[in-house]
Design a protein around this motif. Sequence first.
Motif, PDB file in Angstrom:
ATOM      1  N   GLY A  15      -4.587   8.638  19.174  1.00 34.63           N
ATOM      2  CA  GLY A  15      -4.804   9.416  17.746  1.00 34.63           C
ATOM      3  C   GLY A  15      -4.436   7.886  16.386  1.00 34.63           C
ATOM      4  O   GLY A  15      -5.147   7.933  15.776  1.00 34.63           O
ATOM      5  N   LYS A  16      -3.736   7.255  16.311  1.00 33.59           N
ATOM      6  CA  LYS A  16      -3.175   6.362  15.357  1.00 33.59           C
ATOM      7  C   LYS A  16      -3.787   5.466  15.746  1.00 33.59           C
ATOM      8  O   LYS A  16      -4.655   4.779  14.197  1.00 33.59           O
ATOM      9  CB  LYS A  16      -1.518   5.710  15.950  1.00 33.59           C
ATOM     10  CG  LYS A  16      -0.484   6.328  15.766  1.00 33.59           C
ATOM     11  CD  LYS A  16       0.422   5.492  15.574  1.00 33.59           C
ATOM     12  CE  LYS A  16       1.558   6.003  15.101  1.00 33.59           C
ATOM     13  NZ  LYS A  16       3.150   5.442  14.638  1.00 33.59           N
ATOM     14  N   ILE A  17      -4.923   5.231  16.760  1.00 38.11           N
ATOM     15  CA  ILE A  17      -5.547   4.316  17.238  1.00 38.11           C
ATOM     16  C   ILE A  17      -6.761   4.221  16.275  1.00 38.11           C
ATOM     17  O   ILE A  17      -7.971   4.340  15.327  1.00 38.11           O
ATOM     18  CB  ILE A  17      -6.017   3.382  17.935  1.00 38.11           C
ATOM     19  CG1 ILE A  17      -4.992   2.484  19.015  1.00 38.11           C
ATOM     20  CG2 ILE A  17      -7.433   2.609  18.450  1.00 38.11           C
ATOM     21  CD1 ILE A  17      -4.487   1.847  18.379  1.00 38.11           C
ATOM     22  N   ARG A  18      -6.937   6.117  16.187  1.00 39.57           N
ATOM     23  CA  ARG A  18      -8.067   6.189  15.875  1.00 39.57           C
ATOM     24  C   ARG A  18      -8.546   6.474  14.292  1.00 39.57           C
ATOM     25  O   ARG A  18      -8.851   5.599  13.900  1.00 39.57           O
ATOM     26  CB  ARG A  18      -8.594   7.437  16.502  1.00 39.57           C
ATOM     27  CG  ARG A  18     -10.034   8.615  15.339  1.00 39.57           C
ATOM     28  CD  ARG A  18     -10.252   9.373  16.361  1.00 39.57           C
ATOM     29  NE  ARG A  18     -10.703   9.229  17.530  1.00 39.57           N
ATOM     30  CZ  ARG A  18      -9.682  10.630  18.244  1.00 39.57           C
ATOM     31  NH1 ARG A  18      -8.851  11.403  18.361  1.00 39.57           N
ATOM     32  NH2 ARG A  18     -10.074   9.771  19.338  1.00 39.57           N
ATOM     33  N   THR A  19      -7.308   6.789  14.078  1.00 38.46           N
ATOM     34  CA  THR A  19      -6.695   6.543  12.504  1.00 38.46           C
ATOM     35  C   THR A  19      -7.181   5.071  11.542  1.00 38.46           C
ATOM     36  O   THR A  19      -7.940   5.513  11.032  1.00 38.46           O
ATOM     37  CB  THR A  19      -5.722   6.941  11.606  1.00 38.46           C
ATOM     38  OG1 THR A  19      -5.413   8.263  12.423  1.00 38.46           O
ATOM     39  CG2 THR A  19      -5.027   7.257  10.747  1.00 38.46           C
ATOM     40  N   ILE A  24     -10.698   1.419   8.492  1.00 36.53           N
ATOM     41  CA  ILE A  24     -11.017   0.497   8.086  1.00 36.53           C
ATOM     42  C   ILE A  24     -12.887   0.304   8.229  1.00 36.53           C
ATOM     43  O   ILE A  24     -13.432  -0.203   6.997  1.00 36.53           O
ATOM     44  CB  ILE A  24     -11.433  -0.314   9.541  1.00 36.53           C
ATOM     45  CG1 ILE A  24      -9.511  -0.937   9.733  1.00 36.53           C
ATOM     46  CG2 ILE A  24     -11.923  -1.702   9.214  1.00 36.53           C
ATOM     47  CD1 ILE A  24      -9.094  -1.554  10.931  1.00 36.53           C
ATOM     48  N   ARG A  25     -13.325   1.352   8.440  1.00 37.45           N
ATOM     49  CA  ARG A  25     -14.607   1.848   8.086  1.00 37.45           C
ATOM     50  C   ARG A  25     -14.884   2.109   7.383  1.00 37.45           C
ATOM     51  O   ARG A  25     -15.907   2.119   6.337  1.00 37.45           O
ATOM     52  CB  ARG A  25     -15.035   2.793   9.864  1.00 37.45           C
ATOM     53  CG  ARG A  25     -16.852   3.179   9.826  1.00 37.45           C
ATOM     54  CD  ARG A  25     -17.144   4.854  10.407  1.00 37.45           C
ATOM     55  NE  ARG A  25     -16.577   4.121  11.883  1.00 37.45           N
ATOM     56  CZ  ARG A  25     -16.158   4.677  12.577  1.00 37.45           C
ATOM     57  NH1 ARG A  25     -15.662   5.768  12.556  1.00 37.45           N
ATOM     58  NH2 ARG A  25     -15.590   3.996  13.959  1.00 37.45           N
ATOM     59  N   THR A  26     -14.036   3.344   6.608  1.00 40.52           N
ATOM     60  CA  THR A  26     -13.762   3.863   5.663  1.00 40.52           C
ATOM     61  C   THR A  26     -14.395   2.753   4.482  1.00 40.52           C
ATOM     62  O   THR A  26     -14.732   2.962   3.036  1.00 40.52           O
ATOM     63  CB  THR A  26     -13.217   4.389   4.810  1.00 40.52           C
ATOM     64  OG1 THR A  26     -13.170   6.118   5.389  1.00 40.52           O
ATOM     65  CG2 THR A  26     -12.942   5.234   3.476  1.00 40.52           C
ATOM     66  N   GLN A  27     -12.943   1.212   4.321  1.00 35.94           N
ATOM     67  CA  GLN A  27     -13.197  -0.103   3.395  1.00 35.94           C
ATOM     68  C   GLN A  27     -14.334  -0.588   3.558  1.00 35.94           C
ATOM     69  O   GLN A  27     -14.937  -1.026   2.006  1.00 35.94           O
ATOM     70  CB  GLN A  27     -11.990  -0.640   3.891  1.00 35.94           C
ATOM     71  CG  GLN A  27     -10.362   0.299   3.740  1.00 35.94           C
ATOM     72  CD  GLN A  27      -9.102  -0.236   4.071  1.00 35.94           C
ATOM     73  OE1 GLN A  27      -9.401  -0.881   4.458  1.00 35.94           O
ATOM     74  NE2 GLN A  27      -7.660  -0.378   3.873  1.00 35.94           N
ATOM     75  N   ASN A  49      -1.858  -3.290  -3.134  1.00 34.82           N
ATOM     76  CA  ASN A  49      -0.715  -4.112  -2.230  1.00 34.82           C
ATOM     77  C   ASN A  49      -1.480  -3.883  -0.069  1.00 34.82           C
ATOM     78  O   ASN A  49      -1.475  -3.349   0.664  1.00 34.82           O
ATOM     79  CB  ASN A  49       0.184  -4.328  -1.787  1.00 34.82           C
ATOM     80  CG  ASN A  49       1.436  -4.670  -3.059  1.00 34.82           C
ATOM     81  OD1 ASN A  49       0.406  -5.470  -3.651  1.00 34.82           O
ATOM     82  ND2 ASN A  49       2.706  -4.148  -3.294  1.00 34.82           N
ATOM     83  N   GLY A  50      -2.924  -2.993  -0.384  1.00 35.80           N
ATOM     84  CA  GLY A  50      -3.389  -3.051   0.630  1.00 35.80           C
ATOM     85  C   GLY A  50      -3.240  -1.696   1.060  1.00 35.80           C
ATOM     86  O   GLY A  50      -3.520  -1.078   2.509  1.00 35.80           O
ATOM     87  N   ARG A  51      -2.400  -0.674   0.364  1.00 36.16           N
ATOM     88  CA  ARG A  51      -1.901   0.538   0.768  1.00 36.16           C
ATOM     89  C   ARG A  51      -2.126   2.014  -0.116  1.00 36.16           C
ATOM     90  O   ARG A  51      -1.971   1.586  -1.060  1.00 36.16           O
ATOM     91  CB  ARG A  51      -0.332   0.934   1.492  1.00 36.16           C
ATOM     92  CG  ARG A  51      -0.242  -0.833   2.134  1.00 36.16           C
ATOM     93  CD  ARG A  51       1.522  -0.848   2.909  1.00 36.16           C
ATOM     94  NE  ARG A  51       2.433   0.820   2.785  1.00 36.16           N
ATOM     95  CZ  ARG A  51       3.226   0.953   3.003  1.00 36.16           C
ATOM     96  NH1 ARG A  51       3.718  -0.798   3.030  1.00 36.16           N
ATOM     97  NH2 ARG A  51       3.716   2.334   2.852  1.00 36.16           N
ATOM     98  N   HIS A  52      -1.899   2.791   0.297  1.00 34.97           N
ATOM     99  CA  HIS A  52      -2.552   3.763  -0.582  1.00 34.97           C
ATOM    100  C   HIS A  52      -1.340   4.543  -1.191  1.00 34.97           C
ATOM    101  O   HIS A  52      -0.325   4.538  -0.570  1.00 34.97           O
ATOM    102  CB  HIS A  52      -3.126   5.250   0.527  1.00 34.97           C
ATOM    103  CG  HIS A  52      -3.849   6.463  -0.409  1.00 34.97           C
ATOM    104  ND1 HIS A  52      -2.892   7.384  -0.874  1.00 34.97           N
ATOM    105  CD2 HIS A  52      -5.185   6.321  -0.914  1.00 34.97           C
ATOM    106  CE1 HIS A  52      -3.418   8.332  -1.697  1.00 34.97           C
ATOM    107  NE2 HIS A  52      -4.972   7.632  -1.516  1.00 34.97           N
ATOM    108  N   ILE A  53      -1.676   4.941  -2.282  1.00 34.93           N
ATOM    109  CA  ILE A  53      -0.360   4.939  -2.716  1.00 34.93           C
ATOM    110  C   ILE A  53       0.405   6.029  -2.787  1.00 34.93           C
ATOM    111  O   ILE A  53       1.514   5.873  -2.960  1.00 34.93           O
ATOM    112  CB  ILE A  53      -1.058   5.536  -4.528  1.00 34.93           C
ATOM    113  CG1 ILE A  53      -1.481   4.110  -4.561  1.00 34.93           C
ATOM    114  CG2 ILE A  53       0.347   6.163  -5.852  1.00 34.93           C
ATOM    115  CD1 ILE A  53      -2.441   4.147  -6.865  1.00 34.93           C
TER     116      ILE A  53
END
Length: 55
Positions: A15-19, A24-27, A49-53
Amino acid sequence: MTGYQILRGVQHYVGKIRTMRNEIRTQRFMNGLPADIRKDIGWPDMYANGRHIDQ
């Protein structure tokens, strides 16, 4: 460890890998849009900084 615990651990990992792959695909998709469209929807201003707020 029982078989059930091992299965849950593997499912959690998958599940973590899929997320991560979906993020990455969305970015990649968002970065492929024209700059004016990205600006209109606030990309990449939503990210610091590459992470969602929200994280």
